[in-house]
Enzyme design. Structure first.
Site, mmCIF file in Angstrom:
data_model
loop_
_atom_site.group_PDB
_atom_site.id
_atom_site.type_symbol
_atom_site.label_atom_id
_atom_site.label_comp_id
_atom_site.label_asym_id
_atom_site.label_seq_id
_atom_site.Cartn_x
_atom_site.Cartn_y
_atom_site.Cartn_z
ATOM 1 N N TYR A 17 5.263 -5.384 -2.143
ATOM 2 C CA TYR A 17 6.319 -4.366 -2.292
ATOM 3 C C TYR A 17 6.616 -3.660 -0.973
ATOM 4 C CZ TYR A 17 2.568 -0.904 -3.646
ATOM 5 O OH TYR A 17 1.472 -0.100 -3.725
ATOM 6 N N GLU A 18 7.706 -2.892 -1.052
ATOM 7 C CA GLU A 18 8.204 -2.183 0.130
ATOM 8 C C GLU A 18 8.689 -3.165 1.201
ATOM 9 O OE1 GLU A 18 9.132 0.822 -0.430
ATOM 10 O OE2 GLU A 18 9.933 0.276 1.519
ATOM 11 N N GLY A 19 9.292 -4.278 0.743
ATOM 12 C CA GLY A 19 9.706 -5.347 1.655
ATOM 13 C C GLY A 19 8.518 -6.257 1.858
#
Ligand SMILES: Cc1cc2nc3c(=O)[nH]c(=O)nc-3n(C[C@H](O)[C@H](O)[C@H](O)COP(=O)(O)OP(=O)(O)OC[C@H]3O[C@@H](n4cnc5c(N)ncnc54)[C@H](O)[C@@H]3O)c2cc1C
Length: 603
Positions: A442-444
Site C-alpha cells: 500500500y501507499e504505492g
C-alpha cells in the site's frame, strides 16, 4: 508470547550522537528551546505507553479482528483498542508534534517519528488509527481554507477525531486518473459525493467520535485523467457551525476486507451515497494536494516496517540465546547443557545481524528524514529549507520501499530463527511476517516507488538531487581520508558512490532509446540506492563509535560495549549486505529486452 523493549539507547545514539539533534534544533527558532533531556524524557514515557498499553493487545487484536454491524454500518475494533486509544488521547500523545496554534505541543517531528516507531513495534494495526490522522492533519494544514483548518485541525490534533485517505476504487489503485467517484456542486457551496472506495484503512471504527475522510473525486466537468481530480473533506458526522458533531453523513462502511495481516485495523469498503463534502484547495488540483498526505504516509509506512524489524529482532535474539540445538562447529560452547544455544551457529547469527543492521540503519535514515522535514518546515534559512525538501523528496521512495522490503526479509529471517515454532501463532513471529507484507503494497507499491525514484527524482532532474546527496558522501570520505580505522567503511562507500554515477548515466542513456529501460531497471536501482544511503549512515555510525571508543581508551576507561556492538554490526553490514549491490547492478544491466521480448513465454 513475544516481548518488546523500547530501543531508547539506540534512539538516543541516533538523535544526539549521530544527528547532533540539539544543535540542529537550536538553528530553528520554533525548536530552539527543545533540549536532549526533554526529548529523552518524552521518548521514555512514549516507550512505556507503547510497551505497556499498546503491545499487550497486539496478538489478541490479530486473533479477534474487527467486526462490522451490517445494520448500523458501525465497526468495532478488537477488545482493548478503544480503551488504549482513550489513554492515548487523554495523555496528549496525539498532539506531540502538532502545531501549537491548534492545540499541539509543537515538538519536533523527529521526536514523533521515534514515538511512532515504538507504537509500530508494539502494534502496527492499532497504530494505523492515529497514524492516518497525522497525514490528514498535514494535508488540511497545507491546503485547507481557514474555516476548514479551524473546524478540523484542533480535533485532529487532540485525537478526538481521526482521519483517513480515500483514494482507491475497485478498478483503480495505482492509476488514480481513472477514478470515478463524483462530486456534484450544491447551491450552498458544498458538494454531494457519490461512489465507492475500497481498502480504506481505519475507514470506520469505534475509537473516536468522528472520522475525517479526505476523498478524491471528480467534478462533473472535470478533464479526464489525473488532471481532473479534486480533493474533498467528508466527515462521518457533519459538523455544526459551533464545531459540534451533527447528523450522520452519507459515507459508510459497506464491508470489511478479510486479509493476510493487520487484522486489528479495519480495511473498509466505503460507500459514498450523496455524502456532503467540501473542496480542499483548488478544483482539479486534488492529487497534488493529496500528495502532502501521501508523502507523509510513505515515510510512515517505512516506519511501520522499521518497527516490525526491531520487535522481530528482539524476540529472535532472546529465543536464539535460549533455544538449545546441536553443538557449535568450532567446539562445544555450553558443556553443562545438552546442546549449545542456537546463537552459536553462524547462520543464526547471519539472520539476527541482518535484522539488526536493517533496524539500526533504518532508524538512522528515518530519523534523518524526519529532521529534514522539520528543517523544511521550520528552518529560517530559505536555502536550507529548499535543500532539505529536495533531499527528502529523493529519499522518500527509498524509505518507503527499501525499509519495507528489508522489513519483510528481516521478519521472515527472525521467524526462521524460531524454526517450526516461528510458524506457530503463540510465538507471535508469523504475525510480524503477515503484518510486514502489506507495507510493500500500500501507499504505492514498491514497484511504483522505484519508478518515482529513478524516473522522476533521479533522471527527471538529470541526477541533480542524487548529486546533492552524493556531496554528503564525498564530504565524509574526504574527512576520513587517511584514517585507517575508517577505511573499511569509507572505501566501499566511495566505490559504490562512483559506480552509482556510472550506473545512473548508463540507464539514462539507454532510456533515451527505449523508455521501458527505466521500468526494467528501477526496482534493482532503488535497492542499490537504498544500500548507498544505508552505507553512508552505517559509515557515519561507525565514525561516531570509533571516536567514542578512542576517547574512552585515551582516558584509560573501558569503552561502552554499545559502541563496540555498533562497530561489529557496521562490519557485518559492509561485508554481508552491501555486496548485494553488485548482483543488483548486473541484473539491472540485463536491460528491457529480456523482460519485454517474452510474448511467447507469457502467452
Ligand atoms: C490492507 C490495505 C490497506 C489499504 N489502505 C488504503 C487506504 O487507506 N486508502 C487508500 O486509498 N488505499 C488503500 N489501500 C490501497 C493500496 O494503496 C493499493 O492497493 C495499492 O496502491 C495498489 O493498487 P491496486 O491494488 O489497485 O493495484 P494495481 O494498481 O492494480 O497494481 C497491480 C500491480 O501492477 C503494478 N503496476 C501498476 N502500474 C504499474 C506501472 N505503471 N509500472 C509498473 N508496475 C505497475 C503494481 O506495482 C502492482 O504490482 C490499501 C490496500 C490494502 C490491501
Amino acid at each position: 508470547m513475544p516481548s518488546y523493549t523500547p530501543p531508547l539507547r539506540d534512539m538516543q545514539f541516533v538523535l544526539h550522537e549521530l544527528l547532533d539533534l540539539e544543535n540542529e534544533l537550536k538553528a530553528m527558532p520554533k525548536h530552539a528551546e527543545t533540549d536532549a533531556d526533554t526529548i529523552n524524557a518524552v521518548l521514555e514515557e512514549g516507550g512505556k505507553f507503547a510497551a505497556e498499553v499498546v503491545f499487550p493487545i497486539n496478538l489478541s487484536g490479530d486473533e479477534e479482528g474487527c467486526q462490522l454491524n451490517r445494520d448500523t454500518h458501525e465497526v468495532t475494533a478488537p477488545t482493548g483498542f478503544k480503551e488504549a486509544y482513550q489513554q492515548y488521547f487523554e495523555a496528549g500523545w496525539s498532539a506531540l508534534s502538532a502545531e501549537e496554534e491548534y492545540g499541539g505541543q509543537g515538538l519536533p517531528l523527529v521526536v514523533n517519528q521515534c514515538f511512532f516507531e515504538m507504537l509500530n513495534s508494539a502494534n502496527q494495526a492499532w497504530t494505523m488509527y492515529p497514524g492516518l490522522s497525522h497525514g490528514a492533519h498535514a494535508c488540511l494544514s497545507a491546503h485547507g481554507s481557514a474555516e476548514q483548518k479551524n473546524t478540523y485541525l484542533p480535533k485532529l490534533t487532540s485525537g478526538e477525531w481521526t482521519g483517513t485517505m480515500c483514494l482507491t476504487e475497485p478498478h483503480c489503485g495505482t492509476d488514480l486518473g481513472m477514478l470515478r467517484t463524483k462530486a456534484e456542486p450544491q447551491a450552498d457551496g458544498s458538494y454531494r459525493l457519490t461512489g465507492q472506495k475500497i481498502f480504506i484503512s481505519a475507514g470506520e471504527h469505534n475509537l473516536a467520535s468522528n472520522i475525517v475522510h479526505l476523498v478524491l473525486a471528480r467534478l462533473p466537468d472535470a478533464p479526464v485523467g489525473s488532471k481532473g481530480i479534486s480533493l474533498f473533506v467528508v466527515p462521518k458526522f457533519n459538523v455544526k457551525a459551533d464545531g459540534a458533531v451533527g447528523d450522520r453523513n452519507g459515507i459508510y462502511c459497506g464491508g470489511l476486507e478479510h486479509k493476510m495481516g493487520i487484522h486489528g485495523n479495519a480495511t473498509c469498503q466505503m460507500v459514498l451515497d450523496g455524502a456532503v463534502g467540501h473542496m480542499v484547495g483548488q478544483p482539479n488540483k486534488g492529487l497534488a494536494a493529496m500528495f502532502v498526505m501521501m508523502n507523509g504516509a510513505r515515510l510512515g509506512v517505512g516506519n511501520q516496517s522499521l518497527g516490525l524489524t526491531e520487535v522481530a529482532y528482539q524476540n529472535a535474539l532472546i529465543y536464539a540465546k535460549d533455544r538449545l540445538q546441536m553443538r557449535s562447529l568450532s567446539g562445544v560452547k555450553a558443556p553443562s547443557k545438552p546442546a549449545d544455544p542456537i546463537l552459536v551457529h553462524p547462520d543464526v547469527r547471519r539472520m539476527l545481524l541482518t535484522a539488526k543492521a536493517y533496524a539500526e540503519g533504518g532508524r538512522a535514515l528515518a530519523c534523518y528524514c524526519a529532521l529534514l522535514l522539520d528543517k523544511e518546515l521550520n528552518h529560517p534559512d530559505e536555502k536550507v529549507r529548499a535543500d532539505s525538501a529536495e533531499i527528502l523528496a529523493l529519499l522518500t521512495p527509498i524509505v518507503k520501499a527499501f525499509l519495507t522490503d528489508n522489513g519483510f526479509q528481516a521478519t521472515t529471517m527472525c521467524q526462521q530463527v524460531f524454526g517450526g515454532h516461528g510458524y506457530i501463532k503463540e510465538w507471535g513471529m508469523e504475525q510480524y511476517v503477515r503484518d510486514a507484507r502489506i507495507n510493500m503494497i500500500y501507499e504505492g507499491t514498491n514497484g511504483i516507488q522505484s519508478l518515482d525514484l529513478l524516473g522522476r527524482k533521479v533522471l527527471g532532474n538529470q541526477g541533480a538531487s542524487l548529486q546533492k546527496f552524493g556531496k554528503l558522501i564525498g564530504k565524509l570520505v574526504a574527512q576520513e581520508m587517511g584514517n585507517e580505522a575508517m577505511a573499511e567503511f569509507t572505501k566501499p562507500l566511495a566505490d559504490l558512490g562512483q559506480k552509482m554515477t556510472q550506473f545512473t548515466t548508463e540507464i539514462g542513456m539507454k532510456a533515451m532509446g527505449n523508455a521501458d529501460e527505466v521500468g526494467a531497471a528501477s526496482v534493482d536501482y532503488l535497492r542499490v540506492a537504498g544500500h548507498l544511503v544505508f552505507a553512508y549512515f552505517w559509515a557515519r555510525m561507525a565514525q561516531v563509535a570509533l571516536a567514542k571508543i578512542a576517547a574512552a581508551e585515551e582516558e584509560a576507561q573501558r569503552p561502552d560495549p554499545f559502541y563496540k556492538a555498533k562497530l561489529q554490526t557496521a562490519r557485518f553490514y559492509f561485508a554481508r549486505l552491501l555486496p548485494e549491490t553488485l548482483s543488483l547492478m548486473n541484473t539491472a544491466r540485463s536491460g528491457a529486452d529480456v523482460l519485454m521480448d517474452t510474448d511467447l513465454a507469457l502467452a
